[in-house]
Design a protein around this motif. Structure first.
Motif, PDB file in Angstrom:
ATOM      1  N   LYS A   9      28.090  20.695  21.681  1.00 17.01           N
ATOM      2  CA  LYS A   9      28.341  19.685  20.656  1.00 17.01           C
ATOM      3  C   LYS A   9      27.482  19.954  19.435  1.00 17.01           C
ATOM      4  N   PHE A  10      26.233  20.372  19.673  1.00 13.04           N
ATOM      5  CA  PHE A  10      25.368  20.712  18.542  1.00 13.04           C
ATOM      6  C   PHE A  10      25.924  21.896  17.756  1.00 13.04           C
ATOM      7  N   LEU A  11      26.270  22.957  18.469  1.00 10.94           N
ATOM      8  CA  LEU A  11      26.735  24.167  17.794  1.00 10.94           C
ATOM      9  C   LEU A  11      28.016  23.928  17.012  1.00 10.94           C
ATOM     10  N   LYS A  12      28.905  23.127  17.553  1.00 12.07           N
ATOM     11  CA  LYS A  12      30.206  22.935  16.917  1.00 12.07           C
ATOM     12  C   LYS A  12      30.210  21.814  15.893  1.00 12.07           C
ATOM     13  N   GLN A  13      29.433  20.751  16.135  1.00 14.97           N
ATOM     14  CA  GLN A  13      29.544  19.575  15.290  1.00 14.97           C
ATOM     15  C   GLN A  13      28.257  19.224  14.564  1.00 14.97           C
ATOM     16  N   SER A  14      27.158  19.904  14.898  1.00  6.39           N
ATOM     17  CA  SER A  14      25.867  19.643  14.265  1.00  6.39           C
ATOM     18  C   SER A  14      25.482  18.171  14.344  1.00  6.39           C
ATOM     19  N   THR A  15      25.553  17.593  15.525  1.00  5.94           N
ATOM     20  CA  THR A  15      25.120  16.213  15.701  1.00  5.94           C
ATOM     21  C   THR A  15      23.748  16.133  16.346  1.00  5.94           C
ATOM     22  N   ALA A  16      23.088  17.264  16.441  1.00  6.81           N
ATOM     23  CA  ALA A  16      21.775  17.284  17.071  1.00  6.81           C
ATOM     24  C   ALA A  16      20.675  16.920  16.076  1.00  6.81           C
ATOM     25  N   VAL A  17      19.456  17.276  16.415  1.00  9.63           N
ATOM     26  CA  VAL A  17      18.279  16.896  15.641  1.00  9.63           C
ATOM     27  C   VAL A  17      18.379  17.358  14.198  1.00  9.63           C
ATOM     28  N   ALA A  18      17.904  16.532  13.256  1.00  6.60           N
ATOM     29  CA  ALA A  18      17.916  16.897  11.839  1.00  6.60           C
ATOM     30  C   ALA A  18      16.958  18.050  11.612  1.00  6.60           C
ATOM     31  N   ALA A  19      17.028  18.638  10.423  1.00  9.01           N
ATOM     32  CA  ALA A  19      16.243  19.827  10.118  1.00  9.01           C
ATOM     33  C   ALA A  19      14.754  19.593  10.357  1.00  9.01           C
ATOM     34  N   SER A  20      14.107  20.520  11.078  1.00 12.88           N
ATOM     35  CA  SER A  20      12.678  20.407  11.330  1.00 12.88           C
ATOM     36  C   SER A  20      11.881  21.347  10.442  1.00 12.88           C
ATOM     37  N   ALA A  21      12.576  22.166   9.661  1.00 12.46           N
ATOM     38  CA  ALA A  21      11.879  23.090   8.772  1.00 12.46           C
ATOM     39  C   ALA A  21      12.773  23.476   7.629  1.00 12.46           C
ATOM     40  N   ALA A  22      12.176  23.635   6.445  1.00 13.44           N
ATOM     41  CA  ALA A  22      12.957  24.039   5.284  1.00 13.44           C
ATOM     42  C   ALA A  22      12.967  25.535   5.124  1.00 13.44           C
ATOM     43  N   ILE A  23      11.911  26.207   5.583  1.00 12.92           N
ATOM     44  CA  ILE A  23      11.844  27.657   5.473  1.00 12.92           C
ATOM     45  C   ILE A  23      11.333  28.232   6.777  1.00 12.92           C
ATOM     46  N   ALA A  24      11.527  29.527   6.947  1.00 13.86           N
ATOM     47  CA  ALA A  24      11.216  30.162   8.228  1.00 13.86           C
ATOM     48  C   ALA A  24       9.738  30.075   8.571  1.00 13.86           C
ATOM     49  N   THR A  25       8.858  29.995   7.576  1.00 13.43           N
ATOM     50  CA  THR A  25       7.439  29.979   7.868  1.00 13.43           C
ATOM     51  C   THR A  25       7.027  28.721   8.612  1.00 13.43           C
ATOM     52  N   ASN A  26       7.886  27.724   8.673  1.00 14.67           N
ATOM     53  CA  ASN A  26       7.574  26.498   9.394  1.00 14.67           C
ATOM     54  C   ASN A  26       8.227  26.444  10.769  1.00 14.67           C
ATOM     55  N   VAL A  27       8.973  27.489  11.146  1.00 20.84           N
ATOM     56  CA  VAL A  27       9.653  27.471  12.432  1.00 20.84           C
ATOM     57  C   VAL A  27       8.625  27.621  13.552  1.00 20.84           C
ATOM     58  N   ALA A  28       8.683  26.746  14.534  1.00 22.28           N
ATOM     59  CA  ALA A  28       7.757  26.827  15.661  1.00 22.28           C
ATOM     60  C   ALA A  28       7.963  28.128  16.411  1.00 22.28           C
ATOM     61  N   ARG A  29       6.863  28.788  16.775  1.00 27.12           N
ATOM     62  CA  ARG A  29       6.958  30.055  17.493  1.00 27.12           C
ATOM     63  C   ARG A  29       6.694  29.811  18.974  1.00 27.12           C
ATOM     64  N   THR A  30       7.691  29.324  19.645  1.00 25.17           N
ATOM     65  CA  THR A  30       7.587  29.124  21.078  1.00 25.17           C
ATOM     66  C   THR A  30       8.090  30.367  21.781  1.00 25.17           C
ATOM     67  N   ALA A  31       7.936  30.402  23.102  1.00 23.43           N
ATOM     68  CA  ALA A  31       8.502  31.508  23.879  1.00 23.43           C
ATOM     69  C   ALA A  31      10.014  31.498  23.708  1.00 23.43           C
ATOM     70  N   HIS A  32      10.594  32.680  23.703  1.00 24.54           N
ATOM     71  CA  HIS A  32      12.047  32.778  23.505  1.00 24.54           C
ATOM     72  C   HIS A  32      12.764  32.267  24.754  1.00 24.54           C
ATOM     73  N   ALA A  33      13.240  31.047  24.673  1.00 28.39           N
ATOM     74  CA  ALA A  33      13.879  30.427  25.834  1.00 28.39           C
ATOM     75  C   ALA A  33      15.187  31.128  26.160  1.00 28.39           C
ATOM     76  N   ALA A  34      15.464  31.249  27.446  1.00 30.54           N
ATOM     77  CA  ALA A  34      16.710  31.887  27.887  1.00 30.54           C
ATOM     78  C   ALA A  34      17.744  30.796  28.142  1.00 30.54           C
ATOM     79  N   GLY A  35      18.461  30.424  27.114  1.00 28.38           N
ATOM     80  CA  GLY A  35      19.403  29.319  27.222  1.00 28.38           C
ATOM     81  C   GLY A  35      20.617  29.669  28.058  1.00 28.38           C
ATOM     82  N   SER A  36      21.257  28.655  28.614  1.00 24.81           N
ATOM     83  CA  SER A  36      22.431  28.875  29.448  1.00 24.81           C
ATOM     84  C   SER A  36      23.724  28.742  28.653  1.00 24.81           C
ATOM     85  N   ASP A  37      23.613  28.326  27.398  1.00 31.58           N
ATOM     86  CA  ASP A  37      24.801  28.098  26.598  1.00 31.58           C
ATOM     87  C   ASP A  37      25.093  29.312  25.725  1.00 31.58           C
TER      88      ASP A  37
END
Length: 433
Positions: A9-37
């Protein structure tokens, strides 16, 4: 990680969380999660950077699948799929009827059921392709530069605003902004490590670039599209296509864009042999001025046998810095962390953010850094001082009617009787419509 139905639903309709960063330098650097989707993506432009970006995406921990490709030329599209399947067979699912060719092929690929569109075509074609991807509610990764003239930049900026309203991800291939060595150094500069930045020097000096001779029975449009680097309406010249990286770093350091530029340049080695069938300069020098009066001096060259150097340097009231990892002066420091590959890291960041349900948007950065390069080009071509606002409002359209071009169309520039193409002459060239 959210459950699979919510993620779709997020990927197709963008109803998920609002923007958490305006530029890449603010993107959280977490471990690369292995998503199932699964994140389905398509590639528009199957050259080196298109195939490279696809490879980088498939090297992430995301559950990604390449489902379609498009290129001006059928053989290039098919070859890209073949090579990508050899290295990432389990992540390539491109049937023959989803390998598209032609200048309108991007629409067919974007129309395929997909989540993410990679745009890695010549800059002159990108504005309309980006517009269409956003119109179709796709997330986008677009290589730099994003346009070749002022009207193209305006189109991109308008589409960026539309992407924000639709909560669409927009990543731009200015990969230094995703490299920890640059991120940490420039953060320190912004925190005052070298005081007020008063002067910068940026360089992309190299020995040359490829040139592709005309194939038998090739139309003029096909020849120029295949040889795109050498035509201003397609590439924007070397200052846009390569030197943009260094100019972008300079603007990042200042956290601002220049208000005017004067420059000089010309052609020395391109005055002989097949390279005469080219419009671009082989050397440029620019003096950019920011609103606070500080300067950024720029060199861009394609000259064999000269001094080759790619880099950036900032000088302030308390010291100086190589933004790729060192600071000298009152607050000396050197980056000692891991130097990530920027091309790969930007895709880790992008796919990881999509998997988390976060959105960041680098579109405005891409457009304004592209325009910084265009401003420098037009200053060099004209030999005049060009102001940012004037060029943005009145800059010439290098490819009117581009949305309707096919490989059978006449391109906006044609060779003269001697086989040579028109070349800008400083003192005579006008950058304005």
């Amino acid at each position: 990680m959210q459950n699979t139905p919510s993620r779709r639903k997020f990927l197709k309709q963008s109803t998920a969380v609002a923007a958490s960063a305006a530029i890449a330098t603010n993107v959280a650097r977490t471990a690369h999660a292995a998503g199932s989707d699964e994140i389905k993506f398509v590639v528009i432009g199957c050259g080196g950077r298109g195939s490279g970006a696809a490879t980088n995406i498939m090297n992430t921990k995301g559950n990604v699948k390449l489902v379609a490709v498009a290129d001006a030329f059928q053989n290039k599209a098919e070859y890209a799929v073949k090579r990508l399947a050899q290295s990432h067979q389990d992540k390539v699912a491109v049937p023959q009827d989803q390998i598209f060719a032609g200048l309108d092929a991007y629409k067919k690929a974007i129309d395929v059921d997909c989540d993410l569109v990679v745009i890695a075509t010549p800059p002159g074609f990108k504005p309309q392709q980006f517009e269409y991807a956003i119109e179709k509610n796709r997330h986008v990764f677009m290589e730099k530069p994003v346009a070749s003239d002022a009207p193209g930049v305006q189109r991109v900026l308008a589409a960026v605003e539309a992407s924000k309203k639709k909560n669409r991800m927009v990543g731009i291939g200015l990969q230094r902004r995703h490299e920890p060595r640059y991120m940490e150094t420039i953060k320190r500069i912004h925190d005052g490590a070298i005081g007020d930045v008063i002067t910068q020097r940026v360089y992309w000096n190299g020995s040359g670039i490829w040139y592709r001779n005309r194939d038998k029975d090739m139309t003029e449009m096909a020849f120029q599209t295949n040889n795109w680097y050498h035509f201003n309406w397609l590439s924007g010249d070397q200052i846009c296509e390569q030197h943009i990286h260094n100019l972008d770093v300079g603007c990042w350091v200042k956290d601002a864009y220049p208000v005017e530029c004067n420059g000089m340049g010309g052609r020395e080695m391109r005055e002989g042999g097949d390279a005469t069938k080219s419009q671009i300069f082989d050397h440029t020098f620019c003096e950019y001025t920011f609103a606070d009066g500080s300067k950024m001096f720029s060199q861009g060259r394609h000259l064999a046998g000269g001094w080759n150097h790619v880099g950036e340097y900032a000088h302030g009231t308390k010291g100086s810095s190589d933004p790729s990892g060192t600071i000298e002066g009152e607050n000396p420091w050197k980056f000692t962390g891991k130097s990530e590959n920027g091309h790969q890291q930007e895709q880790h960041d992008l796919i990881e953010a999509l998997m988390r349900g976060d959105i960041y948007n680098e579109g405005e950065i891409g457009a304004k850094s592209t325009f910084t390069a265009i401003l420098g080009r037009e200053a060099c071509y004209s030999g005049k001082v060009i102001k940012w606002d004037d060029l943005m409002q009145k800059g010439a359209n290098l490819s009117p009617g581009i949305d309707e071009y096919t490989l059978e169309s006449d391109p906006p520039v044609m060779p003269g009787d001697d086989g040579k193409y028109p070349v800008p002459v400083p003192g005579k060239h006008s950058p304005f419509a």
